[in-house]
Each structure stands twice: as C-alpha cells, then as structure tokens.
Design an enzyme around this catalytic site. Structure first.
Site, PDB file in Angstrom:
ATOM      1  N   GLU A   1      37.216  45.794  42.141  1.00  0.00           N
ATOM      2  CA  GLU A   1      36.959  46.920  42.495  1.00  0.00           C
ATOM      3  C   GLU A   1      37.449  48.339  41.946  1.00  0.00           C
ATOM      4  O   GLU A   1      36.895  49.459  42.111  1.00  0.00           O
ATOM      5  CB  GLU A   1      36.721  47.154  44.034  1.00  0.00           C
ATOM      6  CG  GLU A   1      38.061  47.433  44.742  1.00  0.00           C
ATOM      7  CD  GLU A   1      39.070  46.181  44.828  1.00  0.00           C
ATOM      8  OE1 GLU A   1      39.834  46.334  45.443  1.00  0.00           O
ATOM      9  OE2 GLU A   1      38.906  45.207  44.297  1.00  0.00           O
TER      10      GLU A   1
ATOM     11  N   CYS B   1      43.280  39.919  45.202  1.00  0.00           N
ATOM     12  CA  CYS B   1      44.825  40.301  45.462  1.00  0.00           C
ATOM     13  C   CYS B   1      45.548  39.189  46.346  1.00  0.00           C
ATOM     14  O   CYS B   1      45.419  38.049  46.156  1.00  0.00           O
ATOM     15  CB  CYS B   1      44.963  41.674  45.739  1.00  0.00           C
ATOM     16  SG  CYS B   1      46.496  42.271  45.162  1.00  0.00           S
TER      17      CYS B   1
ATOM     18  N   HIS C   1      42.176  43.331  40.858  1.00  0.00           N
ATOM     19  CA  HIS C   1      41.165  44.149  41.934  1.00  0.00           C
ATOM     20  C   HIS C   1      39.958  44.184  41.113  1.00  0.00           C
ATOM     21  O   HIS C   1      40.059  45.373  40.202  1.00  0.00           O
ATOM     22  CB  HIS C   1      41.782  45.769  42.389  1.00  0.00           C
ATOM     23  CG  HIS C   1      42.705  45.371  43.420  1.00  0.00           C
ATOM     24  ND1 HIS C   1      42.584  45.134  44.867  1.00  0.00           N
ATOM     25  CD2 HIS C   1      44.338  45.198  43.462  1.00  0.00           C
ATOM     26  CE1 HIS C   1      43.729  45.198  45.450  1.00  0.00           C
ATOM     27  NE2 HIS C   1      44.926  44.953  44.589  1.00  0.00           N
TER      28      HIS C   1
END
Length: 225
Positions: free
Chosen positions: A208, A94, A206
């Site tokens: 994750e 990011c 992102h």
C-alpha cells in the site's frame, strides 16, 4: 458506478475484503489502496465478517509479540486458522507476514506465532537497521502476486525478517502438493520478502506504500479472490 451497499460495479460484484482491526497500527492506507484496486473493504474485528469475506488482510507494524497479543485479543489466530483450513484467502502484510511463522525472537525473547510456516523471525544482520526504503525482489516463476511487476521495487520498513524458508523443500518432484512460491530480497543477507502458499499469501514490504507496483500486486491478489 457502484450502487450504495451493493458492492456492484457495472453488474459485477466487487470482491469483499476485511482488513482485520485488532487495534494496532495505522491501516487506513491499506483500506484505501484495496478500495482503489476494486475491492469492497471493511475494517473490522467482527468474526463473522472476517470469516465470510472473500479475502482477509492481516496488517501489522511494530513488534512481533505485541501484534500476536493484539491478534489473540480479537481471536484473530482462530479466524486465520479457520479461513486457511477452508481454503479461504488471507494476505499478511509486514509483521502480519512475520506472525505466520512459528516464532519471533526479539532481544532474546521468543514469542509463538501462528505457525502456518516453519521457521524463525529474528533481527536482520546488517550494518544499517532498520531496512527502510525501496528495494528490489527476486521473484520465482509462476508468481501470481507479482505478475507484471517482477522487476519493480517495493517499499520496506522493518528490523526483523524470516531469513530462511523450509516448507515444501522436501516434497518429491512429482508431488501433487504445490510448493510455496518464495520471493527474496537482500539487506545484510537474504530474507523472505513474500510468500504465496495456496490460500495464504504475505509480503514483508508494504504494497500500500509501494506506488504503482504495490497497487498492481494488490490488484493481482484481489482478482485472484
């Protein structure tokens, strides 16, 4: 099972990864995601640990200028520079990707980034900003990060992005230097969604928070270490 403190699983050492802790943002989800795909993860700003790890993750949320201030506060700019000079892998996520560019423009105020790539990060030109939610990406051939998830969607949440990428375009066809692999997405116009450039990789989205597709991408990166 791993023996406590050894980072070993069935006799094979788990790659060591440091998530750089510069006091900015909730990065626990990134730590857990990397652990799930086989890394031995430490959240720290310790220079020696960050230099010596197999991989370094530079997370980032919020404003470009604030992230750069946080990084410089723990000498993260030096850590990233020295790792890359030695060919040691770094992954930016990011705003951790955005600061790899030369500059960020927030409301007309320019902030110097790490300068690993030429170019400017500025506000998206779209009817709806921020760009938030799941979106597709346009992946180049030979991508290692996206192997097996080239056609999947990833989770974005951002108002700024790099909307051009010039490094390597002027290299001759027979150059021994490998051109960066640039992945694109679109929100009011094309923007850089990911870059693979030797030891330096980065994603605007992102991983994750991107479910199974994001986990596969992180696993691909960890395996490359």
């Amino acid at each position: 099972m791993s023996e406590p403190g050894t980072g070993e699983t069935s006799g094979v050492r788990r790659p060591s990864v440091v998530v750089l802790d510069y006091g900015f943002g909730n990065v626990r989800s990134a730590v857990r995601a990397l652990e799930r795909v086989g890394a031995d993860v430490e959240l720290t700003a310790d220079r020696a640990a960050a230099q010596d790890a197999d991989g370094l993750v530079v997370p980032g949320v919020g404003a470009f200028a604030a992230v750069m201030a946080g990084l410089r506060g723990v000498r993260g700019d030096e850590i990233v520079g020295r790792r890359l000079a030695g060919g040691r892998p770094v992954l930016g996520i990011c705003v951790g990707m955005q600061v790899m560019f030369e500059q960020g423009d927030e409301h007309g105020t320019l902030t110097d980034g790490l300068g690993e790539w030429a170019g400017l990060v500025d506000r998206l030109e779209a009817d709806v900003v921020p760009h938030m939610g799941w979106d597709t990406v346009d992946v180049p051939e030979d991508s290692v990060l996206f192997r097996g998830v080239e056609d999947e969607r990833f989770y974005f949440v951002h108002s700024y992005a790099a909307r051009s990428f010039t490094t390597g375009q002027d290299l001759p066809a027979d150059s021994p230097v490998r051109r960066p692999l640039v992945t694109w997405s679109d929100h009011g116009g094309r923007f850089v969604a990911a870059v693979e450039n030797g030891p330096l990789s980065a994603t605007q989205f992102h991983p994750e928070k991107s479910g199974d597709a994001g986990a596969t991408l992180l696993e691909n990166w960890v395996r490359s270490l």
